[in-house]
Design a protein around this motif. Sequence first.
Motif, PDB file in Angstrom:
ATOM      1  N   GLU A 552       0.261   6.694   3.081  1.00  0.00           N
ATOM      2  CA  GLU A 552       1.139   5.654   2.534  1.00  0.00           C
ATOM      3  C   GLU A 552       0.389   4.772   1.544  1.00  0.00           C
ATOM      4  OE1 GLU A 552       4.364   2.348   4.208  1.00  0.00           O
ATOM      5  OE2 GLU A 552       3.094   3.488   5.590  1.00  0.00           O
ATOM      6  N   ILE A 553      -0.875   4.457   1.851  1.00  0.00           N
ATOM      7  CA  ILE A 553      -1.708   3.664   0.927  1.00  0.00           C
ATOM      8  C   ILE A 553      -1.894   4.426  -0.397  1.00  0.00           C
ATOM      9  CG2 ILE A 553      -4.048   2.773   0.512  1.00  0.00           C
ATOM     10  CD1 ILE A 553      -4.135   2.119   3.544  1.00  0.00           C
ATOM     11  N   HIS A 554      -2.142   5.719  -0.281  1.00  0.00           N
ATOM     12  CA  HIS A 554      -2.341   6.548  -1.479  1.00  0.00           C
ATOM     13  C   HIS A 554      -1.084   6.552  -2.357  1.00  0.00           C
ATOM     14  CE1 HIS A 554      -3.746   9.808  -4.002  1.00  0.00           C
ATOM     15  NE2 HIS A 554      -2.597  10.456  -3.773  1.00  0.00           N
ATOM     16  N   THR A 555       0.081   6.619  -1.711  1.00  0.00           N
ATOM     17  CA  THR A 555       1.340   6.619  -2.466  1.00  0.00           C
ATOM     18  C   THR A 555       1.537   5.310  -3.211  1.00  0.00           C
ATOM     19  OG1 THR A 555       2.358   8.140  -0.877  1.00  0.00           O
ATOM     20  CG2 THR A 555       3.851   6.849  -2.305  1.00  0.00           C
ATOM     21  N   TYR A 556       1.281   4.196  -2.505  1.00  0.00           N
ATOM     22  CA  TYR A 556       1.428   2.882  -3.163  1.00  0.00           C
ATOM     23  C   TYR A 556       0.457   2.732  -4.328  1.00  0.00           C
ATOM     24  CZ  TYR A 556       4.762   0.586  -0.038  1.00  0.00           C
ATOM     25  OH  TYR A 556       5.902   0.217   0.628  1.00  0.00           O
ATOM     26  N   GLU A 557      -0.785   3.145  -4.110  1.00  0.00           N
ATOM     27  CA  GLU A 557      -1.791   3.015  -5.177  1.00  0.00           C
ATOM     28  C   GLU A 557      -1.437   3.896  -6.382  1.00  0.00           C
ATOM     29  OE1 GLU A 557      -5.834   1.789  -2.702  1.00  0.00           O
ATOM     30  OE2 GLU A 557      -5.440   3.912  -3.166  1.00  0.00           O
ATOM     31  N   ASN A 558      -0.880   5.062  -6.080  1.00  0.00           N
ATOM     32  CA  ASN A 558      -0.473   5.952  -7.189  1.00  0.00           C
ATOM     33  C   ASN A 558       0.674   5.335  -7.997  1.00  0.00           C
ATOM     34  OD1 ASN A 558      -0.629   8.548  -8.572  1.00  0.00           O
ATOM     35  ND2 ASN A 558       1.395   8.931  -7.703  1.00  0.00           N
ATOM     36  N   ASN A 559       1.655   4.755  -7.286  1.00  0.00           N
ATOM     37  CA  ASN A 559       2.776   4.096  -7.975  1.00  0.00           C
ATOM     38  C   ASN A 559       2.305   2.878  -8.762  1.00  0.00           C
ATOM     39  OD1 ASN A 559       4.548   5.975  -6.959  1.00  0.00           O
ATOM     40  ND2 ASN A 559       5.133   4.709  -5.207  1.00  0.00           N
ATOM     41  N   MET A 577       3.080  -5.534  -4.426  1.00  0.00           N
ATOM     42  CA  MET A 577       2.627  -4.221  -3.986  1.00  0.00           C
ATOM     43  C   MET A 577       1.179  -4.278  -3.490  1.00  0.00           C
ATOM     44  SD  MET A 577       3.113  -0.616  -6.001  1.00  0.00           S
ATOM     45  CE  MET A 577       4.865  -0.877  -6.002  1.00  0.00           C
ATOM     46  N   ASN A 578       0.366  -5.076  -4.182  1.00  0.00           N
ATOM     47  CA  ASN A 578      -1.030  -5.223  -3.732  1.00  0.00           C
ATOM     48  C   ASN A 578      -1.108  -5.826  -2.325  1.00  0.00           C
ATOM     49  OD1 ASN A 578      -2.474  -4.118  -5.895  1.00  0.00           O
ATOM     50  ND2 ASN A 578      -2.319  -6.010  -7.097  1.00  0.00           N
ATOM     51  N   ARG A 579      -0.188  -6.762  -2.061  1.00  0.00           N
ATOM     52  CA  ARG A 579      -0.176  -7.351  -0.702  1.00  0.00           C
ATOM     53  C   ARG A 579       0.209  -6.307   0.349  1.00  0.00           C
ATOM     54  NH1 ARG A 579       1.464 -12.157  -3.458  1.00  0.00           N
ATOM     55  NH2 ARG A 579       3.624 -11.491  -3.512  1.00  0.00           N
ATOM     56  N   LYS A 580       1.152  -5.460   0.015  1.00  0.00           N
ATOM     57  CA  LYS A 580       1.547  -4.401   0.956  1.00  0.00           C
ATOM     58  C   LYS A 580       0.388  -3.434   1.200  1.00  0.00           C
ATOM     59  CE  LYS A 580       6.499  -4.425   0.006  1.00  0.00           C
ATOM     60  NZ  LYS A 580       7.654  -3.635  -0.482  1.00  0.00           N
TER      61      LYS A 580
END
Length: 604
Positions: A552-559, A577-580
């Motif tokens: 999930e972290i990888h997905t957020y960082e990619n987006n 998004m950074n907070r998430k």
Amino acid sequence: MMDSQENILEKGNQEVKVEETAVETTENNASPAEERKVYTTKKEVLDRVKEIAHGEEAPQKEEVEYLKTAFYKLHIAEREAQLKEYIDGGGDPEAYQITPDEDEEVFKAEMGVIKERRQQIFREQEAEKEENLKKKQAIIEKIKAMVTSPEEASKTYQEFKALQQEWREIKAVPAESANELWRNYQLYVEQFYDLLKLNSEARELDFKKNLEAKTRLCEAAEKLADETDVISAFHQLQQLHQEYREIGPVSKELREEIWQRFKAASTVINKRHQQHFEDLRAREEDNLVKKTALCEKVEAINGEENKGSGDWERHTQEIIAIQAEWKTIGFAPQKMNVKIFERFRAACDDFFARKAEYFKTLKDSFKENADKKRALIEKAKALQDSTEWRSTSDKLIALQKEWKTIGVVPKKLGDQLWEEFLGACNKFFEARNAAGAGQRNEEHENLEKKRDVIERLKAVAEEAGEGLQEKVQKLVEEYNAIGHVPFKEKDKIYEEYHAVLDKLYKELNVSVAKKRLNKFKDNLKQVAERGEGALDNERQRLMRQYDNLKQEIHTYENNLGFLTASSKKGNSLIEEMNRKIQKLKDDMQLVKEKIKAIDAENNA
């Protein structure tokens, strides 16, 4: 004796050639600037043209060409003055139409009459010259017959004198026959006098009278050297030459002497005449160079690009200045004077024709742009009374943007259209602002409420003990329930709120994580008591949870890589998004610690 006479005649013939050359020069270069009348109106030119066309005098080519140049110089100046008066009076340059000029039509018609007259006169003159040639040839034959009968010379003396008088009365002959004709005539006249059997007293008296007449002609020719008018002096000399030819011979011993005196006086006048026209031609050649340079300047201007009305106006002023300079320059050589003027006029006409076409096109563009702006005015007026504040605002703003994309119209009309369009827009926005006054007051109240929540969050951050998370959650819910704040304050209050909240969450996450980890460790013994594989099952569950969090972290960082902070809204989304991502990393770290705790329990 015959050799001496032939020598004299040959020299006389040489002088005749000089005379004829000079006469031809005069005909080709007549009407110098100092003798030409200055015409100030087209009527004066037309009066003179009509006088030549319908009068008795023979049209002179040089004067006709001069009249043509003078007329069109005045004609163009008059046309330019009319255009200037039209523009100065507020007229539209591109709408200007050149009206037909009745004077020009009359001028062309009269010039056609003159042309026909000149052609007719030329034909008549040529026929008359041929007839004169035949008459003079007949006279020569008669004198020749007298010379062949020496014994009859004295008897035919009066007839001879009558033939001489008849010769003098006959005018011009074809130029190609003139020298040969004169040579033959002079030869037989001299022979007749040599054979004349007059008594000595009569013969000497005749020679004496001829000498006196030729001496008077020599004195008159010598006096012409003091004549200030070179052209007049030259023409007077031609008349003296004609008279000299018609006078009979002098005594043989004085013939050469009197001829040389007359010839010397003629040479002075001929040289002054030749120098005069050389100077005139030099000035005319210099004028041609100057006028050619002006033609090239106008042609160069024609080659430049005109990007707008400003360029056309600038180039117009430049050409008007060049035209003014042209008027200060005198005539060019006759063969080039009309040609260089036509070249200059063609270059100027080309510029002003293209200028007129440009402004005609511009006028069409103005009309099209004005119609587009009037259409936007109608749309704005249709929206000016709307109460749909948000949607109508967007529509009117879109209309204002579209207005800016439309090209220009004449300034006076453009100002009127803009005032009308702006009036419709302002009517709506003033009504919207009046209606939104209450809403703005509410937004300011909401701003104060949010600032109060932020201050209480800051106070909570300084507290410790149980129930911290519940207090923070309660304040977050209270903050979220507050409505909109003024637009200008939105970003500032948002940043201040999240700065405090991020600090609290960070502290809460650490505290909660420790509590949850300690509680997990305390429960490990109970899990172990469930059976031999209970801890392994728990460890596998945590590993799956760890992998899910990592993915999930990888997905957020990619987006996150696809987002930009080019706008305030985009920047806020990145921060959220950074907070998430940070929250997921904290959770993943807690799972990792739990796995370590299971491994430690297994080892124990």
